[in-house]
Each structure stands twice: as structure tokens, then as C-alpha cells.
Motif scaffolding. Structure first.
Motif, PDB file in Angstrom:
ATOM      1  N   SER A 116       0.821  -1.207   0.000  1.00 34.00           N
ATOM      2  CA  SER A 116       0.000   0.000   0.000  1.00 34.00           C
ATOM      3  C   SER A 116       0.856   1.258   0.000  1.00 34.00           C
ATOM      4  O   SER A 116       0.580   2.212  -0.734  1.00 34.00           O
ATOM      5  CB  SER A 116      -0.928  -0.005   1.225  1.00 34.00           C
ATOM      6  OG  SER A 116      -1.771  -1.127   1.213  1.00 34.00           O
ATOM      7  N   ILE A 117       1.905   1.280   0.819  1.00 36.18           N
ATOM      8  CA  ILE A 117       2.770   2.459   0.892  1.00 36.18           C
ATOM      9  C   ILE A 117       3.535   2.650  -0.410  1.00 36.18           C
ATOM     10  O   ILE A 117       3.599   3.763  -0.959  1.00 36.18           O
ATOM     11  CB  ILE A 117       3.743   2.342   2.082  1.00 36.18           C
ATOM     12  CG1 ILE A 117       2.974   2.433   3.399  1.00 36.18           C
ATOM     13  CG2 ILE A 117       4.809   3.433   2.010  1.00 36.18           C
ATOM     14  CD1 ILE A 117       3.845   2.263   4.626  1.00 36.18           C
TER      15      ILE A 117
ATOM     16  N   PHE B  61      -2.382  10.765  -0.594  1.00 31.54           N
ATOM     17  CA  PHE B  61      -1.698   9.580  -0.070  1.00 31.54           C
ATOM     18  C   PHE B  61      -2.628   8.791   0.844  1.00 31.54           C
ATOM     19  O   PHE B  61      -2.701   7.556   0.751  1.00 31.54           O
ATOM     20  CB  PHE B  61      -0.435   9.972   0.695  1.00 31.54           C
ATOM     21  CG  PHE B  61       0.237   8.816   1.400  1.00 31.54           C
ATOM     22  CD1 PHE B  61       1.090   7.972   0.701  1.00 31.54           C
ATOM     23  CD2 PHE B  61       0.002   8.562   2.739  1.00 31.54           C
ATOM     24  CE1 PHE B  61       1.701   6.894   1.337  1.00 31.54           C
ATOM     25  CE2 PHE B  61       0.599   7.490   3.384  1.00 31.54           C
ATOM     26  CZ  PHE B  61       1.456   6.662   2.686  1.00 31.54           C
ATOM     27  N   ILE B  62      -3.349   9.485   1.712  1.00 31.23           N
ATOM     28  CA  ILE B  62      -4.274   8.803   2.608  1.00 31.23           C
ATOM     29  C   ILE B  62      -5.370   8.096   1.816  1.00 31.23           C
ATOM     30  O   ILE B  62      -5.702   6.930   2.077  1.00 31.23           O
ATOM     31  CB  ILE B  62      -4.901   9.798   3.598  1.00 31.23           C
ATOM     32  CG1 ILE B  62      -3.825  10.376   4.520  1.00 31.23           C
ATOM     33  CG2 ILE B  62      -5.993   9.130   4.419  1.00 31.23           C
ATOM     34  CD1 ILE B  62      -3.165   9.373   5.419  1.00 31.23           C
ATOM     35  N   VAL B  63      -5.925   8.784   0.825  1.00 33.17           N
ATOM     36  CA  VAL B  63      -6.997   8.183   0.018  1.00 33.17           C
ATOM     37  C   VAL B  63      -6.481   6.960  -0.729  1.00 33.17           C
ATOM     38  O   VAL B  63      -7.123   5.891  -0.725  1.00 33.17           O
ATOM     39  CB  VAL B  63      -7.563   9.220  -0.959  1.00 33.17           C
ATOM     40  CG1 VAL B  63      -8.580   8.577  -1.910  1.00 33.17           C
ATOM     41  CG2 VAL B  63      -8.204  10.375  -0.205  1.00 33.17           C
ATOM     42  N   ASN B  64      -5.317   7.087  -1.364  1.00 35.04           N
ATOM     43  CA  ASN B  64      -4.754   5.960  -2.114  1.00 35.04           C
ATOM     44  C   ASN B  64      -4.357   4.819  -1.187  1.00 35.04           C
ATOM     45  O   ASN B  64      -4.558   3.638  -1.509  1.00 35.04           O
ATOM     46  CB  ASN B  64      -3.539   6.417  -2.919  1.00 35.04           C
ATOM     47  CG  ASN B  64      -3.914   7.392  -4.018  1.00 35.04           C
ATOM     48  OD1 ASN B  64      -5.073   7.482  -4.412  1.00 35.04           O
ATOM     49  ND2 ASN B  64      -2.936   8.133  -4.510  1.00 35.04           N
ATOM     50  N   PHE B  65      -3.782   5.157  -0.036  1.00 33.15           N
ATOM     51  CA  PHE B  65      -3.376   4.119   0.915  1.00 33.15           C
ATOM     52  C   PHE B  65      -4.587   3.322   1.391  1.00 33.15           C
ATOM     53  O   PHE B  65      -4.537   2.088   1.459  1.00 33.15           O
ATOM     54  CB  PHE B  65      -2.659   4.763   2.106  1.00 33.15           C
ATOM     55  CG  PHE B  65      -2.257   3.776   3.172  1.00 33.15           C
ATOM     56  CD1 PHE B  65      -1.046   3.098   3.074  1.00 33.15           C
ATOM     57  CD2 PHE B  65      -3.072   3.523   4.260  1.00 33.15           C
ATOM     58  CE1 PHE B  65      -0.670   2.177   4.042  1.00 33.15           C
ATOM     59  CE2 PHE B  65      -2.710   2.610   5.234  1.00 33.15           C
ATOM     60  CZ  PHE B  65      -1.493   1.936   5.127  1.00 33.15           C
ATOM     61  N   LEU B  66      -5.674   4.008   1.723  1.00 32.47           N
ATOM     62  CA  LEU B  66      -6.873   3.311   2.173  1.00 32.47           C
ATOM     63  C   LEU B  66      -7.434   2.404   1.076  1.00 32.47           C
ATOM     64  O   LEU B  66      -7.869   1.285   1.350  1.00 32.47           O
ATOM     65  CB  LEU B  66      -7.929   4.324   2.615  1.00 32.47           C
ATOM     66  CG  LEU B  66      -7.645   5.084   3.904  1.00 32.47           C
ATOM     67  CD1 LEU B  66      -8.746   6.104   4.179  1.00 32.47           C
ATOM     68  CD2 LEU B  66      -7.509   4.135   5.074  1.00 32.47           C
TER      69      LEU B  66
END
Length: 276
Positions: A76-77, A199-204
Motif C-alpha cells: 500500500s505504501i 496519499f491517505i486516500v490511495n493508501f486506504l
């Protein structure tokens, strides 16, 4: 209606909404420290009489949650960081560099990419992954995750970059910077709030993705956490206490990331809302 009560009504409504949102998580949290399925059935919504923290140890070690957890974390990261890197360079090119009509054409192609449902791309993605001989490897997830996140990331970053004053670049050019230097030393630092938000949206999205991870990975040691939780259920015959412990493990990274980056997230969400 008293003035004090009128002012408190929005807060009461928000508090009620917060309780509704947190209730499922509290149920899982309490279930994760109960002894067994019987204890959960007898007192499904109450605080446990005795806290069985051994459920976390059993889930982490014996159920291979640790393997699934770190697989999901690094995939994910990595996918989120690479997608932001590629999207930020593209957004810089179409918003801050003068390429004539090509800027609008390229940006329109990105918008078209968002109109295609992800499920409709399942078969083409599988075909490409198989021809690249990366099926049953983590690259079978990383590359599609990056490609899927790029359109959304470009749109958000491009909107943010358009709001930056052009005088900043003019001053940088006067100092002798060229396009790569302007991007790395000027644009990227100013765009950090928007980057953190995407980044938060893509990571989730990557962290919770199930469909590709379920079909593209067959080796148990390569599985991600959402797929591993399904296998956990089958292997341990619906041990809800240990399953709840596994769910808590899956929520921890999201809470930690938001706690650390919450100021940047708020800056990215509110950026451009005030002009002056």
C-alpha cells in the motif's frame, strides 16, 4: 427555544453521529478481548468481564496476521508513493509548463480514465499481468494499484498546483532554476498538503482492496490482510474473538497515519478555500 440550547443542537447531532460511527468499532474492540464465541453471544455489546489479550497474540502469530499485515503495509505504501510521484510530475507538466493545446488534451485523457469502472478492467488487467509473467507476485498488485490511483491523484494535485501564484516560478527562473529544479525545490514543498491528502486516500484504497489480491495471489505467504482475514475465518471456524483481533490490527495503521498527518490532511482539504 433558548439560545444556549439552539447553539448546542448541532453539537448534540454531531455527537450522536459520532456514536453511531464508532459503535461498530467498539463492538469489534470489545469482542477482540473476550474469551470465545460464547462470551460474545452472551454479552455481544457489553464490556468484557475479563480481558483476553492472548487473542491478539494468537491472531498475530498462529493465524499469520503478521505476514498479511506487512504484505499489505509495504504494498500500500509503495504503490501510493509511486503513484504520487508520477502523478505530481504529470500535473506539473500540464499546469505549470506551457505546452499549448497538448496540456488540455492530456488532462482530458486522464479524466476519461476515471470514467471506466474498475471492475470492467478486471479481465484486461489479468491478461496484462499474465503476459508480464508477474502473476502470483506482489508486482501483480503494485502496478495495477499505481495505475488505478494516477487519474484521481493527477486531478487533485493539478487543481492544487493551479492555485499557486506564477510569481513563485518567475522568481525561481531568475535564480537560475530550470523545470526539474522548480518542480523539486518549489512546487513539491508547496504541494505537500495535497500530496498527504491523496496519499491517505490511495493508501486506504490499496489497504482495503480485495478483488485483485484474491485472484492474482495464490501463495499464502504473499496474501494481503483483507484476503488473509477470509482465510482466517475458514481456518479457525468462525472464532470471532480472534477474528476481531485481526480486524483491530487492520485498523491500527489507518489510525496511526491519520494521527500523525492530520494537520497536513486538513491543510490539503481546505487549501484554496480562502483567497487573499
Amino acid at each position: 427555544m433558548p439560545r444556549a440550547l439552539k447553539k448546542s443542537l448541532p453539537h448534540i447531532a454531531l455527537l450522536g453521529y459520532l456514536l453511531i460511527v464508532l459503535f461498530p468499532f467498539l463492538f469489534v474492540l470489545f469482542s477482540s478481548v473476550k474469551k470465545d464465541n460464547n462470551a460474545i453471544a452472551l454479552n455481544p455489546f457489553g464490556i468484557p468481564k475479563s480481558f483476553e489479550f492472548s487473542n491478539y497474540v494468537e491472531a498475530w502469530v498462529n493465524a499469520k496476521i503478521s505476514t498479511y499485515f506487512f504484505n499489505s503495509l509495504y504494498i500500500s505504501i509503495l504503490a501510493s508513493v509511486v503513484s504520487i510521484l508520477l502523478a505530481s510530475m504529470f500535473a506539473f507538466a500540464v499546469t505549470r509548463m506551457r505546452q499549448g493545446k497538448w496540456n488540455q488534451i492530456l488532462f482530458s485523457l486522464v479524466l476519461i480514465g476515471m470514467l471506466i469502472p474498475n471492475n470492467a478492467l478486471m479481465l484486461p488487467i489479468y491478461t496484462i499481468v499474465r503476459k508480464l509473467h508477474i502473476l502470483n507476485t506482489h508486482w501483480a498488485l503494485i502496478i495495477p494499484y499505481i495505475a488505478n490511483a494516477i487519474p484521481f491523484t493527477i486531478i487533485i494535485l493539478a487543481a492544487f498546483m493551479r492555485s499557486l501564484p506564477s510569481e513563485i516560478e518567475e522568481a525561481a527562473v531568475m535564480d537560475g532554476l530550470k523545470a526539474p529544479g522548480i518542480f523539486a525545490k518549489i512546487i513539491v514543498p508547496l504541494t505537500v498538503p495535497a500530496m498527504v491528502t491523496v496519499f491517505i486516500v490511495n493508501f486506504l484504497g490499496n489497504w482495503n482492496e480485495f478483488l485483485l489480491a484474491n485472484y492474482f495471489l495464490s501463495n499464502d505467504e504473499l496474501r494481503t490482510l483483507p484476503v488473509g482475514m477470509v482465510q482466517f475465518r475458514d481456518q479457525y471456524q468462525m472464532n470471532y474473538a480472534q477474528m476481531s483481533a485481526g480486524i483491530v490490527f487492520s485498523v491500527v495503521p489507518v489510525i496511526v497515519i491519520y494521527a500523525i498527518l492530520q494537520e497536513k490532511i486538513i491543510e490539503g482539504v481546505t487549501a484554496g478555500s480562502v483567497k487573499g
